[in-house]
Design a protein around this motif. Structure first.
Motif, short mmCIF file in Angstrom:
data_model
loop_
_atom_site.label_atom_id
_atom_site.label_comp_id
_atom_site.label_asym_id
_atom_site.label_seq_id
_atom_site.Cartn_x
_atom_site.Cartn_y
_atom_site.Cartn_z
N PHE A 84 -60.29 11.57 -92.92
CA PHE A 84 -61.43 12.05 -93.70
C PHE A 84 -62.08 13.13 -92.86
N ARG A 85 -62.49 14.23 -93.51
CA ARG A 85 -63.25 15.25 -92.79
C ARG A 85 -64.14 16.00 -93.77
N TYR A 86 -65.30 16.43 -93.24
CA TYR A 86 -66.17 17.32 -94.01
C TYR A 86 -65.58 18.72 -93.92
N VAL A 87 -65.65 19.49 -94.99
CA VAL A 87 -65.02 20.80 -94.99
C VAL A 87 -65.72 21.79 -94.06
N ASP A 88 -66.98 21.52 -93.70
CA ASP A 88 -67.71 22.44 -92.83
C ASP A 88 -67.94 21.88 -91.42
N GLY A 89 -67.18 20.85 -91.05
CA GLY A 89 -67.45 20.23 -89.75
C GLY A 89 -66.31 20.37 -88.76
N PRO A 90 -66.63 20.19 -87.48
CA PRO A 90 -65.61 20.31 -86.43
C PRO A 90 -64.86 19.01 -86.18
N ASN A 91 -65.32 17.89 -86.76
CA ASN A 91 -64.72 16.58 -86.47
C ASN A 91 -63.84 16.10 -87.61
N ILE A 92 -63.05 15.10 -87.29
CA ILE A 92 -62.18 14.46 -88.26
C ILE A 92 -62.16 12.96 -87.96
N ASP A 93 -62.13 12.17 -88.99
CA ASP A 93 -61.99 10.72 -88.83
C ASP A 93 -60.54 10.36 -89.10
N LEU A 94 -59.94 9.64 -88.18
CA LEU A 94 -58.57 9.15 -88.33
C LEU A 94 -58.63 7.70 -88.78
N THR A 95 -57.78 7.31 -89.71
CA THR A 95 -57.77 5.91 -90.12
C THR A 95 -57.19 5.08 -88.98
N VAL A 96 -57.90 4.03 -88.64
CA VAL A 96 -57.49 3.18 -87.52
C VAL A 96 -56.11 2.58 -87.78
N ALA A 97 -55.85 2.18 -89.03
CA ALA A 97 -54.57 1.55 -89.34
C ALA A 97 -53.39 2.51 -89.22
N SER A 98 -53.64 3.83 -89.21
CA SER A 98 -52.53 4.78 -89.03
C SER A 98 -52.17 4.99 -87.57
N LEU A 99 -52.98 4.45 -86.65
CA LEU A 99 -52.66 4.55 -85.23
C LEU A 99 -51.47 3.65 -84.89
N ASP A 100 -50.66 4.09 -83.96
CA ASP A 100 -49.54 3.25 -83.51
C ASP A 100 -50.06 1.97 -82.85
N ASP A 101 -51.21 2.05 -82.20
CA ASP A 101 -51.84 0.87 -81.60
C ASP A 101 -53.28 0.77 -82.08
N PRO A 102 -53.48 0.25 -83.29
CA PRO A 102 -54.85 0.16 -83.80
C PRO A 102 -55.74 -0.78 -83.00
N SER A 103 -55.15 -1.66 -82.21
CA SER A 103 -55.96 -2.58 -81.41
C SER A 103 -56.71 -1.87 -80.29
N ALA A 104 -56.40 -0.61 -80.05
CA ALA A 104 -57.10 0.16 -79.02
C ALA A 104 -58.52 0.52 -79.45
N ILE A 105 -58.82 0.40 -80.73
CA ILE A 105 -60.12 0.79 -81.28
C ILE A 105 -60.97 -0.45 -81.52
N ARG A 106 -62.24 -0.36 -81.21
CA ARG A 106 -63.15 -1.47 -81.50
C ARG A 106 -64.18 -1.03 -82.53
N CYS A 107 -64.48 -1.91 -83.45
CA CYS A 107 -65.47 -1.62 -84.48
C CYS A 107 -66.86 -1.81 -83.90
N THR A 108 -67.68 -0.76 -83.98
CA THR A 108 -69.03 -0.83 -83.42
C THR A 108 -70.12 -0.63 -84.46
N SER A 109 -69.75 -0.25 -85.71
CA SER A 109 -70.78 -0.05 -86.72
C SER A 109 -70.19 -0.05 -88.12
N HIS A 110 -71.09 -0.11 -89.09
CA HIS A 110 -70.75 -0.03 -90.51
C HIS A 110 -71.45 1.20 -91.08
N PHE A 111 -70.80 1.87 -92.03
CA PHE A 111 -71.39 3.03 -92.70
C PHE A 111 -71.26 2.82 -94.20
N GLY A 112 -72.15 3.42 -94.96
CA GLY A 112 -72.12 3.29 -96.42
C GLY A 112 -72.42 1.88 -96.88
N VAL A 113 -73.31 1.20 -96.15
CA VAL A 113 -73.56 -0.21 -96.42
C VAL A 113 -74.21 -0.46 -97.78
#
Length: 151
Positions: A84-113
């Motif tokens: 996911f990315r905003y069309v005017d932004g420098p960042n990109i969000d990668l889906t954790v499940a698409s990582l070869d090792d998703p366990s490397a990521i820890r969930c620290t927050s919720h968005f769109g609650v």
């Protein structure tokens, strides 16, 4: 937030799209917004943020302009949701499940609650748990197909 950059690799389910990325942090988040729910067909999606300049596509993903302000990367062959990315932004969000090792990521927050499905989907600790490999019809189907289940 982590103190050192972390290198990760990932890609889609069929292997056509691959990427490497350098993450400034292993802190991920769950997005519950209606756009993400509809884009993924799920109640939420896990993301980790990176700078677009720190992501190298070894095979470029396909892009869908999901709104006037954002676009989503995916594989048009297997349908895997990748970014996911905003069309005017420098960042990109990668889906954790698409990582070869998703366990490397820890969930620290919720968005769109405001769209989170609290009543039935949040706080699922304590529900019965079942292993896919212990559900015998599933390994039987893989064997009949002459293939091994994915990792």
């Amino acid at each position: 937030m982590t103190d050192a950059a972390v290198a990760v690799t990932g890609g889609c389910g069929c292997g056509r799209v691959r990427y490497t990325a350098t993450l400034a942090s292993v802190d991920g988040y769950l997005c519950h917004c209606r756009m993400c729910q509809r884009a993924t067909g799920s109640v939420s999606i896990a993301f980790v943020n990176a700078k677009q300049a720190d992501v190298t596509w070894h095979a470029e993903c396909d892009w869908h302009r999901s709104s006037p302000i954002a676009e989503r990367g995916f594989c048009q062959v297997c349908g895997t949701s990748l970014t996911f990315r905003y069309v005017d932004g420098p960042n990109i969000d990668l889906t954790v499940a698409s990582l070869d090792d998703p366990s490397a990521i820890r969930c620290t927050s919720h968005f769109g609650v405001e769209s989170r499905l609290d009543a039935w989907w949040h706080g699922t600790e304590g529900l019965p748990e079942h292993r896919a490999d212990a559900y015998q019809p599933l390994p039987d189907r893989w064997e009949k197909a002459g293939a091994a289940p994915p990792d």
